[in-house]
Write a protein that holds these residues in place. Structure first.
Motif, short mmCIF file in Angstrom:
data_model
loop_
_atom_site.label_atom_id
_atom_site.label_comp_id
_atom_site.label_asym_id
_atom_site.label_seq_id
_atom_site.Cartn_x
_atom_site.Cartn_y
_atom_site.Cartn_z
N ARG A 458 -24.31 50.38 30.59
CA ARG A 458 -24.20 50.58 28.94
C ARG A 458 -23.92 52.03 28.72
NH1 ARG A 458 -27.85 47.00 25.20
NH2 ARG A 458 -26.50 45.49 26.33
N ALA A 459 -24.20 52.70 29.03
CA ALA A 459 -24.35 54.33 29.14
C ALA A 459 -23.01 54.68 29.77
CB ALA A 459 -25.45 55.17 29.75
N ALA A 460 -22.59 54.17 30.57
CA ALA A 460 -21.22 54.55 31.20
C ALA A 460 -20.19 53.98 30.08
CB ALA A 460 -20.83 54.01 32.61
N GLN A 469 -21.30 56.08 35.41
CA GLN A 469 -20.38 55.09 36.23
C GLN A 469 -20.79 54.98 37.71
OE1 GLN A 469 -17.29 52.99 35.13
NE2 GLN A 469 -17.94 52.23 36.92
N GLN A 470 -21.21 56.24 38.08
CA GLN A 470 -21.41 56.35 39.70
C GLN A 470 -22.91 55.79 39.94
OE1 GLN A 470 -21.15 60.59 40.23
NE2 GLN A 470 -19.12 60.26 41.02
N THR A 471 -23.80 55.97 39.02
CA THR A 471 -25.09 55.31 39.24
C THR A 471 -25.31 53.83 39.06
OG1 THR A 471 -26.16 57.28 38.54
CG2 THR A 471 -27.58 55.32 38.36
N ALA A 472 -24.20 53.09 38.13
CA ALA A 472 -23.89 51.89 37.80
C ALA A 472 -23.43 51.38 39.13
CB ALA A 472 -23.23 51.49 36.61
N ASN A 473 -22.46 52.12 39.65
CA ASN A 473 -21.77 51.48 40.87
C ASN A 473 -22.55 51.40 41.99
OD1 ASN A 473 -19.33 51.46 39.63
ND2 ASN A 473 -18.77 53.34 40.42
N ARG A 515 -18.48 44.01 32.04
CA ARG A 515 -18.23 44.52 30.82
C ARG A 515 -17.62 45.92 31.04
NH1 ARG A 515 -22.05 43.51 25.96
NH2 ARG A 515 -20.36 43.90 24.62
N LEU A 516 -18.38 46.69 31.73
CA LEU A 516 -17.89 48.07 32.06
C LEU A 516 -16.64 47.99 32.95
CD1 LEU A 516 -18.26 51.23 32.30
CD2 LEU A 516 -19.69 50.58 34.08
N THR A 517 -16.61 47.22 33.94
CA THR A 517 -15.37 47.30 34.92
C THR A 517 -14.11 46.29 34.30
OG1 THR A 517 -16.30 45.61 36.22
CG2 THR A 517 -16.88 47.72 36.93
N GLY A 518 -14.66 45.32 33.72
CA GLY A 518 -13.57 44.40 33.44
C GLY A 518 -12.97 43.42 34.39
N ASN A 519 -13.84 43.59 35.46
CA ASN A 519 -13.37 42.86 36.79
C ASN A 519 -13.64 41.24 36.72
OD1 ASN A 519 -13.12 41.70 39.53
ND2 ASN A 519 -13.21 43.87 40.43
N THR A 520 -12.86 40.21 36.78
CA THR A 520 -13.40 38.89 36.70
C THR A 520 -14.37 38.71 37.93
OG1 THR A 520 -11.29 38.49 37.60
CG2 THR A 520 -11.33 38.19 35.41
#
Length: 625
Positions: A458-460, A469-473, A515-520
């Motif tokens: 959410r922060a990213a 983003q890197q931490t979420a990954n 939701r961040l990546t939009g990747n199905t």
């Protein structure tokens, strides 16, 4: 007969328990306790003089065959009074010998056995006893809870054990009946008929009741809720922020702003390294209980991010940023994920020793002008007996304009100079603190890391910051590659029995990451986990909180919904995620979620404040289905 037995039990509690005012919290060595490799708390107790046993069928059979009572002690590594009780009682030769001779002693890590711990807390609540950790519950030889206590000094703990043992030895059959009656009452209380809240006017009535109850328990002078020890109560704060968007009101906005400001600028928050402590022991947010929990800090990061958006207050986003930075700097594990907690005790066993400073230490770090400024600004913490002079706790992430003006005036400087002074002092203190050690519970719990994935994703998404983003990954890879194996979640990378909360919080994290990546593909991964959660934990309209089929208590309680506790309700969170995945799930899962969402019991109606997430979800999810 049942009511009379319960009244008798209440009298027994009074006789057994000279309650401690501190509500929280060599013979053969303890080499048998469960999973020491997974649990630093159990490893910490390995060399106790008490001969701890694991909680399993063999131990219960040993109690039955011997006719002995079971002493079941539940705690966790970051808990200060768990450390104190170990030192005072479980390493005491006299007390340990009495326990080993007269009881079957069992030790559990509540963070790995949270369902069993929850059942014991339910018992303590029913008998009106203090709740907290360490939680020490005496069970009959057949496994029925009889009486319990939290931390006690060594002498009163021994007296407590002696009184219990004396009564048990005089009439085992009588006390077995009393304990069994109490368990039957717990089941009866938990199996009241459920009902459906479907009509919009019903929902609105309970939503209004939530607002009224929140206002009733709100501390209108210092913020937060209640007039005693102050906990952040993140689930309620998130729900009330949502309530404010649905039903704006002046009192709610004022209370939310005051609460959030006071938490960030008081003893609850660490201005040097960042992060929030578990709670404060007073209503003014001054004196913290020094453990820092992963779940508190990820939830509070979510709270402050949402507050910044809903209340249009940039200062709250700054608090969220500092909290996320603290997590990355101090709670990340080298092999992936985040650790469970930082202990209240330092490497010397002193409560708050990592955070507190004597005047002599301050004089060696700060210049004279800085020291005089600090003594006006920082909080004085009374030293524990035997720890020397009074100690000082740096406080205040960002004083209000009024506070800053008063501080600057009393120090004969401008507000700009005062802020610069605070920043300079904090940097000096942070450097000095590097010589100290904050003990960590290195457990990497799946559910709590799922909440971390939610917060960083959410922060990213909100800020676009690359580090988030890197931490979420990294968290995504940790959960999906190390914890999600063969369509089943592990409790930790080292094993352990998973719980509903692991699935619900991981699903919420994966949903936010998608939701961040939009990747199905990420949405599909989340949907797969959600399916398993419903199949494993939702049985005929009731929730099972753990996959552990060996709770071994002779009674089981399955609720129709789970309340908010220190953590967001896992049932409310799973329902919300399920309804967001409508395009990726069979209709049967959406229908289950809608049914579960509108199912309630008497507790929800009587105490809506403790079901705030479920109630506010009605307006944002069920209304659209």
């Amino acid at each position: 007969m049942l009511a009379g037995s319960i009244r008798t039990l209440a009298i027994v509690i009074t006789i057994f328990c000279i309650f401690s005012p501190l509500a929280a919290e060599k013979t053969a060595k303890s080499a048998k306790i469960n999973s020491p490799a997974i649990s630093p708390y159990l490893e910490f107790h390995r060399d106790d003089l008490v001969q701890w046993q694991p909680w399993n069928k063999a131990t219960l059979q040993l109690a039955r065959s011997s006719g002995k009572l079971i002493l079941l002690s539940s705690g966790y590594y970051a808990c200060h009074y768990c450390h104190v009780m170990k030192r005072e009682s479980f390493e005491n030769p006299t007390i340990a010998a009495f326990i080993n001779r007269n009881f079957i002693p069992v030790l559990i890590d509540r963070e790995l056995n949270s369902e069993l711990d929850a059942q014991l807390l339910r018992f303590m609540d029913m008998i009106g006893a203090p709740q907290g950790w360490p939680l020490n519950v005496i069970l009959t030889s057949n496994g029925y809870p009889l009486v319990g206590t939290v931390y006690r000094p060594a002498n009163t703990f021994l007296e407590f054990l002696q009184q219990v043992q004396t009564n048990w030895s005089q009439d085992q059959a009588y006390w077995e009946r009393i304990a069994k009656a109490a368990s039957e009452q717990i089941v009866a209380d938990a199996t009241v008929p459920a009902f459906i809240i479907e009509a919009p006017q019903q929902q609105q009535h309970i939503l209004d009741a939530l607002a009224q109850q929140a206002r009733l328990v709100a501390d209108k002078e210092y913020g937060g809720f209640g007039n005693g020890a102050k906990y952040p109560m993140s689930p309620q704060l998130l729900a009330l922020l949502k309530l404010y968007t649905l039903q704006p009101s002046a009192w709610l906005e004022t209370h939310l702003r005051m609460t959030l400001h006071n938490m960030a600028s008081s003893g609850l928050h660490d201005p040097l390294g960042g992060g929030f402590f578990r709670y404060t022991t007073d209503r003014r947010w001054l004196t913290p209980h020094f453990e820092k929990m992963l779940y508190d800090n990820v939830q509070l990061a979510l709270v402050y991010m949402e507050a910044a958006r809903v209340l249009d207050e940039p200062a709250f986003q700054h608090v969220a940023t500092v909290t996320l930075k603290f997590l990355m700097q101090f709670m990340s594990a080298p092999t992936g994920g985040f650790v469970a907690s930082l202990s209240a005790a330092d490497e010397k066993g002193a409560d708050g020793g990592y955070y507190l400073w004597t005047i002599t230490e301050l004089e060696s770090i700060l210049q004279s002008q800085e020291l005089n400024f600090a003594l006006r600004f920082w909080q004085v913490i009374a030293a524990e007996e035997g720890q020397g002079n009074k100690q000082y706790l740096p406080v205040g992430l960002a004083p209000s304009d009024t506070e800053l003006a008063e501080l600057a005036k009393s120090s004969d400087m401008s507000k700009t100079q005062a802020l610069a002074m605070i920043e300079k002092m904090n940097q000096k203190m942070l450097i000095a603190r590097k010589s100290r050690q904050a003990l960590r519970d290195e457990k990497r719990l799946t559910g709590w890391n799922g909440l971390a994935l939610l917060a960083f994703s959410r922060a990213a998404r909100f800020t676009g910051e690359r580090q988030y983003q890197q931490t979420a990954n990294q968290l995504y890879m940790f959960i999906t590659k190390e914890l999600w194996l063969n369509e089943q979640l592990l409790r930790t990378p080292d094993g352990g029995i998973s719980e509903l909360a692991d699935y619900a919080y991981s699903a919420a994290g994966l949903m936010e990451y998608a939701r961040l990546t939009g990747n199905t593909d990420h949405y599909r991964e989340c949907a797969g986990l959600v399916k398993q959660a419903w199949q494993r934990f939702y049985i005929d309209g009731f929730w099972r909180r753990s996959e552990d089929l060996e709770l071994l208590l002779p009674y089981t309680v399955y609720p129709v919904t789970l309340p908010d506790t220190e953590l967001i309700s896992p049932t409310a969170m799973l329902i919300s995620v399920t309804l967001m995945l409508d395009d990726y799930l069979e209709r049967s899962y959406t229908e289950r979620a809608i049914t579960a969402l509108k199912t309630a019991d008497g507790d929800l109606v009587k105490s809506p404040f403790f079901y705030a997430t479920q109630i506010t979800n009605w307006q944002t999810t069920y209304a659209n289905n």
